[in-house]
Design a protein around this motif. Structure first.
Motif, PDB file in Angstrom:
ATOM      1  N   GLY A  15       0.802  -1.217   0.000  1.00 37.91           N
ATOM      2  CA  GLY A  15       0.000   0.000   0.000  1.00 37.91           C
ATOM      3  C   GLY A  15       0.834   1.267   0.000  1.00 37.91           C
ATOM      4  N   VAL A  16       1.970   1.231  -0.662  1.00 36.40           N
ATOM      5  CA  VAL A  16       2.873   2.372  -0.723  1.00 36.40           C
ATOM      6  C   VAL A  16       2.752   3.006  -2.107  1.00 36.40           C
ATOM      7  CG1 VAL A  16       5.281   3.095  -0.616  1.00 36.40           C
ATOM      8  CG2 VAL A  16       4.449   1.303   0.921  1.00 36.40           C
ATOM      9  N   THR A  17       2.420   4.294  -2.141  1.00 37.26           N
ATOM     10  CA  THR A  17       2.266   4.997  -3.416  1.00 37.26           C
ATOM     11  C   THR A  17       3.604   5.579  -3.883  1.00 37.26           C
ATOM     12  OG1 THR A  17       1.775   7.117  -2.368  1.00 37.26           O
ATOM     13  CG2 THR A  17      -0.096   5.646  -2.799  1.00 37.26           C
ATOM     14  N   SER A  18       3.640   5.980  -5.123  1.00 37.38           N
ATOM     15  CA  SER A  18       4.838   6.617  -5.680  1.00 37.38           C
ATOM     16  C   SER A  18       5.173   7.899  -4.938  1.00 37.38           C
ATOM     17  CB  SER A  18       4.637   6.935  -7.162  1.00 37.38           C
ATOM     18  OG  SER A  18       4.587   5.759  -7.913  1.00 37.38           O
ATOM     19  N   ARG A  19       4.154   8.643  -4.533  1.00 35.76           N
ATOM     20  CA  ARG A  19       4.387   9.890  -3.796  1.00 35.76           C
ATOM     21  C   ARG A  19       5.084   9.613  -2.468  1.00 35.76           C
ATOM     22  NH1 ARG A  19       0.889  14.660  -4.898  1.00 35.76           N
ATOM     23  NH2 ARG A  19       1.186  15.011  -2.673  1.00 35.76           N
ATOM     24  N   LEU A  20       4.683   8.542  -1.775  1.00 40.53           N
ATOM     25  CA  LEU A  20       5.322   8.198  -0.506  1.00 40.53           C
ATOM     26  C   LEU A  20       6.775   7.796  -0.718  1.00 40.53           C
ATOM     27  CD1 LEU A  20       2.466   6.189   1.271  1.00 40.53           C
ATOM     28  CD2 LEU A  20       3.065   8.607   1.527  1.00 40.53           C
ATOM     29  N   VAL A  21       7.042   7.069  -1.779  1.00 38.43           N
ATOM     30  CA  VAL A  21       8.420   6.680  -2.096  1.00 38.43           C
ATOM     31  C   VAL A  21       9.246   7.924  -2.404  1.00 38.43           C
ATOM     32  CG1 VAL A  21       9.880   5.438  -3.754  1.00 38.43           C
ATOM     33  CG2 VAL A  21       7.794   4.368  -2.882  1.00 38.43           C
ATOM     34  N   ASP A  22       8.676   8.845  -3.181  1.00 37.17           N
ATOM     35  CA  ASP A  22       9.386  10.079  -3.528  1.00 37.17           C
ATOM     36  C   ASP A  22       9.688  10.917  -2.283  1.00 37.17           C
ATOM     37  OD1 ASP A  22       9.301   9.310  -6.167  1.00 37.17           O
ATOM     38  OD2 ASP A  22       7.590  10.597  -6.672  1.00 37.17           O
TER      39      ASP A  22
END
Length: 94
Positions: A15-22
């Protein structure tokens, strides 16, 4: 930055989005080949964000600010509507 198929699979599973990774990549602390953004770091960022928000609200209440600079020297600062208020007062009298 490119992401592997494995990365995309794990993001979906966790449940990890690209925004959270960024955000983690940008604001996390480097530790070898890992970048870590833990609760303590997030709390510090949130506290700084609240201070930033208060400062922006203060500038907003003033109607905006203008800073005059020359090279690396700041010369003066004034409200963006300071000249308009003087003109408005002059025109209101006539």
């Amino acid at each position: 930055m490119a992401r592997t198929r494995h990365m995309h699979q794990r993001m979906g599973q966790r449940g990890v989005t690209s925004r959270l990774v960024d955000l983690t990549s940008h604001y996390g602390m480097e530790s070898g080949d890992r970048i870590v953004l833990d609760r303590k770091n997030v709390e510090e960022l949130l506290a700084g964000l609240e201070t930033f928000r208060k400062d922006l609200l203060s500038i907003h209440e003033k109607g905006g600010l203008v800073v005059i600079e020359s090279g690396e020297t700041q010369i003066t600062v004034y409200r963006t509507d300071s000249f308009n208020q003087k003109k408005k007062a002059t025109y209101a009298k006539h």
